[in-house]
Design a protein around this motif. Structure first.
Motif, short mmCIF file in Angstrom:
data_model
loop_
_atom_site.label_atom_id
_atom_site.label_comp_id
_atom_site.label_asym_id
_atom_site.label_seq_id
_atom_site.Cartn_x
_atom_site.Cartn_y
_atom_site.Cartn_z
N LEU A 340 0.83 -1.21 0.00
CA LEU A 340 0.00 0.00 0.00
C LEU A 340 0.86 1.26 0.00
O LEU A 340 0.58 2.22 -0.72
CB LEU A 340 -0.94 -0.01 1.20
CG LEU A 340 -1.85 1.22 1.36
CD1 LEU A 340 -2.62 1.51 0.08
CD2 LEU A 340 -2.81 1.02 2.54
N ALA A 341 1.92 1.26 0.80
CA ALA A 341 2.84 2.40 0.81
C ALA A 341 3.47 2.60 -0.56
O ALA A 341 3.59 3.73 -1.06
CB ALA A 341 3.91 2.21 1.87
N ALA A 342 3.85 1.50 -1.20
CA ALA A 342 4.42 1.59 -2.55
C ALA A 342 3.38 2.11 -3.54
O ALA A 342 3.72 2.90 -4.44
CB ALA A 342 4.93 0.22 -2.99
N MET A 343 2.14 1.69 -3.39
CA MET A 343 1.09 2.17 -4.27
C MET A 343 0.90 3.68 -4.13
O MET A 343 0.70 4.40 -5.12
CB MET A 343 -0.23 1.46 -3.96
CG MET A 343 -1.33 1.78 -4.97
SD MET A 343 -2.94 1.14 -4.50
CE MET A 343 -3.42 2.36 -3.26
N LEU A 344 0.98 4.18 -2.91
CA LEU A 344 0.86 5.62 -2.68
C LEU A 344 2.02 6.38 -3.33
O LEU A 344 1.82 7.45 -3.91
CB LEU A 344 0.80 5.92 -1.18
CG LEU A 344 -0.44 5.42 -0.44
CD1 LEU A 344 -0.33 5.77 1.04
CD2 LEU A 344 -1.70 6.02 -1.03
N VAL A 345 3.22 5.83 -3.21
CA VAL A 345 4.38 6.46 -3.87
C VAL A 345 4.15 6.56 -5.37
O VAL A 345 4.36 7.61 -6.00
CB VAL A 345 5.67 5.68 -3.56
CG1 VAL A 345 6.84 6.24 -4.38
CG2 VAL A 345 5.99 5.75 -2.08
#
Length: 459
Positions: A340-345
């Motif tokens: 999820l953090a990678a998706m936000l990036v």
């Protein structure tokens, strides 16, 4: 945005009461500064040029920013026992103000008369295709300086005050939003006034109307640049707050789930932009259908066209809103917080680049149409309004909304492992599938299409 940036700053303050309270004080100082700066926005009642009007608006912004910095320094001197810690925090506030001003004016430059309009009109005199290619080139190039400003701001704040520095800079940028919203309102009101004067046939006011119209285009471009820049810095602070909440110290780029999350996040702004483009096209079709019915019945009113556009616009926004709201839940629950953090990036980077390109391309097209009335500029103005008024603005909202939803559900993910709760991820995924089917059956099937006219067939 202001509330989200304050929450992110409070989370990243690490429990320090003074740092937590500073975000609220800076936000309050920004509101007060905006109220004071309003009284300095003055121009002559008659005979003001475009530069005079722009100077009056920019003067109000500069006074607002200066006053906020002065108040922030006073707040730091009162609340912080350690002068060094206080001044590093206020340095981030100052950087945030320069960030907002620079990114807005960088956008205005790339859509200005000197840089964009003259070259666009030369291309438009040759052919419509050259005109549109030139506009896209200008829009793509316009992301360079804002990207450099964003990187420099983030690095400087991280160096001075760590993760909290980025968050307090975001609060600083958003705190003077009242002044920027007032300038956006000026642009909208000016454009409406220009339309009313044109419909009334007041030829004696042509010079004043031209000045007002040109000023409105420049101010609108600056406002859109500021909106995108503030969305990016706010989303970055929300991303950092999300990672702090779920306990992510470093994103492992070698992980397949992280790479997958990056790609999914980078794709979502394009899907969202496509849906908004198609929504605008379907709303236009609905207006044409209603207009053709009125012409056949010899009963012409604007009510039917307005209602058709309103209904279709709301219907077509169901899926974009559903996808944006559910995407963080699908990835976060199905895979895990790292993905999820990678998706936000990925969504922040992709959304900023795509949104800025489309918004600035549209602003350049609409600005150029004010000065030359060619067939290519007429088409460009129509396409430009969709790019900057609908798609570009929507993408600025997209990246913030995804970050807000992720931060909202982050307390649930603190103890989750990768793929540990994958079966629950099919719940939001199922909601998206059901929503898509319902929208397709209810609104997309058996839609009445407009009949091509002689003019459209010739085009």
């Amino acid at each position: 945005s202001l509330a989200a940036s304050i929450i992110a700053a409070a989370i990243l303050a690490g429990g320090d009461i003074v740092l937590i309270s500073l975000s609220f004080w800076v936000a309050a100082a920004g509101i007060i500064s905006s109220m004071v700066g309003f009284f300095f926005i003055r121009a002559a009642a008659n005979g003001s040029s475009k530069n005079d009007l722009l100077y009056a608006l920019y003067k109000g912004k500069m006074i607002t920013s200066t006053l906020l910095i002065v108040i922030s320094i006073a707040i730091v001197m009162v609340f912080f026992e350690s002068a060094g810690e206080g001044y590093t925090a206020v340095s981030c506030v100052i950087i945030g103000q320069f960030y907002g001003l620079l990114i807005g004016h960088a956008t205005e430059y790339f859509t200005s008369h000197n840089f964009a309009v003259e070259s666009l009109n030369k291309a438009g005199a040759l052919s419509a295709s050259m005109y549109m290619i030139k506009a896209f080139g200008i829009g793509a190039l316009s992301v360079l300086i804002p990207a450099v400003i964003i990187v420099a701001t983030a690095l400087a704040c991280l160096y001075l005050a760590g993760l909290y520095g980025v968050a307090i800079a975001a609060v600083s940028v958003i705190s003077t939003l009242s002044t920027n919203l007032a300038c956006d309102a000026f642009a909208s009101i000016s454009k409406n006034a220009v339309s009313i004067v044109a419909e009334a046939g007041e030829g004696d006011n042509a010079e004043s109307v031209g000045v007002l119209d040109g000023t409105a285009s420049a101010v609108a471009a600056t406002g859109r640049g500021f909106a995108m820049g503030s969305s990016v810095i706010t989303s970055i602070s929300l991303l950092l707050a999300f990672e702090a909440t779920v306990g992510i110290a470093v994103l492992n780029i070698n992980s397949p789930t992280v790479i997958g999350g990056l790609l999914v996040g980078a794709t979502l702004p394009y899907v969202f932009a496509a849906l908004v483009f198609l929504s605008c096209q379907k709303a236009a079709e609905a207006i044409l259908v209603d207009a053709q019915k009125q012409l056949d019945s010899d009963s012409i009113t604007t009510d039917g066209c307005v209602n058709a556009a309103n209904v279709v616009s709301h219907q077509e926004m169901i899926l974009p809103c559903l996808y944006v709201s559910m995407s963080p839940l699908i990835v976060g629950i199905l895979v895990g917080p790292q993905a999820l953090a990678a998706m936000l990036v990925g969504s922040i980077a992709s959304g900023f680049l795509l949104g800025s390109t489309l918004s600035n391309t549209g602003s350049a097209l609409t600005h150029a149409s004010k000065y030359t009335k060619l067939g290519s500029t007429s088409v460009g103005s129509t396409v430009g309004c969709v790019m900057n008024g609908a798609v570009g603005t929507a993408l600025a909202t997209l990246i913030k909304l995804m970050a807000i939803v992720s931060l909202t559900v982050s307390p649930l993910m603190g103890a989750w492992t990768e793929w540990g709760q994958w079966y629950f991820g099919f719940i939001p995924f199922g909601v998206c599938v059901v929503g898509t089917v319902v929208v397709a059956i209810s609104f997309w099937m058996n839609v009445e299409e407009p009949t091509p006219t002689a003019a459209t067939e010739e085009a």
